[in-house]
Design an enzyme around this catalytic site. Structure first.
Site, PDB file in Angstrom:
ATOM      1  N   CYS A 190       5.591  -0.156   7.390  1.00  0.00           N
ATOM      2  CA  CYS A 190       5.287   1.011   6.570  1.00  0.00           C
ATOM      3  C   CYS A 190       6.515   1.408   5.769  1.00  0.00           C
ATOM      4  CB  CYS A 190       4.863   2.168   7.484  1.00  0.00           C
ATOM      5  SG  CYS A 190       4.423   3.670   6.612  1.00  0.00           S
ATOM      6  N   LEU A 191       6.308   1.756   4.508  1.00  0.00           N
ATOM      7  CA  LEU A 191       7.416   2.191   3.662  1.00  0.00           C
ATOM      8  C   LEU A 191       8.029   3.494   4.163  1.00  0.00           C
ATOM      9  CD1 LEU A 191       5.921   1.300   0.161  1.00  0.00           C
ATOM     10  CD2 LEU A 191       7.581  -0.002   1.525  1.00  0.00           C
ATOM     11  N   GLY A 249       0.837  -1.194   0.000  1.00  0.00           N
ATOM     12  CA  GLY A 249       0.000   0.000   0.000  1.00  0.00           C
ATOM     13  C   GLY A 249       0.869   1.239   0.000  1.00  0.00           C
ATOM     14  N   HIS A 277      -4.771   1.626   7.411  1.00  0.00           N
ATOM     15  CA  HIS A 277      -3.389   2.092   7.571  1.00  0.00           C
ATOM     16  C   HIS A 277      -3.107   3.220   6.577  1.00  0.00           C
ATOM     17  CE1 HIS A 277       1.091   1.382   8.003  1.00  0.00           C
ATOM     18  NE2 HIS A 277       1.042   1.986   6.829  1.00  0.00           N
ATOM     19  N   GLU A 278      -3.447   3.003   5.304  1.00  0.00           N
ATOM     20  CA  GLU A 278      -3.176   4.016   4.275  1.00  0.00           C
ATOM     21  C   GLU A 278      -4.046   5.258   4.474  1.00  0.00           C
ATOM     22  OE1 GLU A 278      -0.540   3.773   2.590  1.00  0.00           O
ATOM     23  OE2 GLU A 278      -0.195   1.658   3.017  1.00  0.00           O
ATOM     24  N   HIS A 337      -2.548   7.708   6.784  1.00  0.00           N
ATOM     25  CA  HIS A 337      -1.578   8.612   6.145  1.00  0.00           C
ATOM     26  C   HIS A 337      -2.261   9.875   5.628  1.00  0.00           C
ATOM     27  CE1 HIS A 337       2.180   6.434   6.231  1.00  0.00           C
ATOM     28  NE2 HIS A 337       1.597   5.333   5.778  1.00  0.00           N
ATOM     29  N   GLN A 366       2.960   9.972   0.896  1.00  0.00           N
ATOM     30  CA  GLN A 366       4.246   9.296   1.072  1.00  0.00           C
ATOM     31  C   GLN A 366       5.215   9.580  -0.080  1.00  0.00           C
ATOM     32  OE1 GLN A 366       2.185   5.390   2.122  1.00  0.00           O
ATOM     33  NE2 GLN A 366       4.136   5.228   3.210  1.00  0.00           N
TER      34      GLN A 366
END
Length: 183
Positions: free
Chosen positions: A107-108, A46, A149-150, A153, A51
């Site tokens: 997470c990235l 994701g 989660h996304e 962000h 991000q």
């Protein structure tokens, strides 16, 4: 398509609240294609637009591994069919189940760090796709967790913000140590 740089904590842009998309344009579709390429390259499942430095309410998800378990002689068009890319523009949760689930999230933007996060097990969500078409669906399992989660962000929240101060601080120290080791 292009691979975009992924913003990492503690970059203050990750705390921004993303703005809704008024009209889905070709520029958004290009961004979405770049986001998928960036996410697959990372690799991740994701990615939210913030991000990659774009403060708009856009996110992409693909829970399918790119080539894991794919025979060596598979054709590229077969591999693409194994993917299940999903685009969510202006997603909104309209219902949450009282039942909760716990997943070990990563997470990235907080690379190589993982922690258990508790979230609603099922959610109902409305969103637009990359063509501007409206959708309304109940989701569960990893897709529901990943979407929540996304969506965090988009509201300036990282998964580590769901942890106790002690756990969050430990993860951030570990991340700083990892960065120093890697130079």
């Amino acid at each position: 398509m292009a691979i975009l740089p992924i913003i990492e904590t503690p970059d203050p842009r990750l705390k921004q609240i993303s703005k809704p998309v008024e009209t889905v344009t070709d520029a958004h579709r290009t961004l979405i294609a770049d986001m998928f390429e960036t996410m697959y390259d990372a690799p991740g499942i994701g990615l939210a637009a913030i991000q990659v430095g774009v403060a708009e309410r856009i996110l992409v998800i693909d829970l399918q591994p790119e080539e894991d378990g794919t025979p060596d002689d598979a054709r590229p068009e077969d591999i693409k069919r194994m993917r299940e890319p999903r685009v969510f523009i202006n997603p909104e949760i309209t219902w949450e189940s009282p039942e909760l689930s716990v997943y070990s999230e990563g997470c990235l933007s907080v690379p190589e760090m993982y922690a258990d996060v508790q979230r609603p097990a099922r959610i109902r969500v409305t969103w637009l796709d990359e063509q501007g078409q409206a959708h309304d669906e109940e989701l569960d399992g990893l897709l529901a967790t990943c979407l929540q989660h996304e969506m965090d962000h988009l509201n300036g929240v990282l998964f580590i913000d769901h942890l106790s101060k002690l756990k969050r601080d430990m993860l951030l120290k570990k991340l700083e140590k990892l960065r120093r080791v890697r130079g």
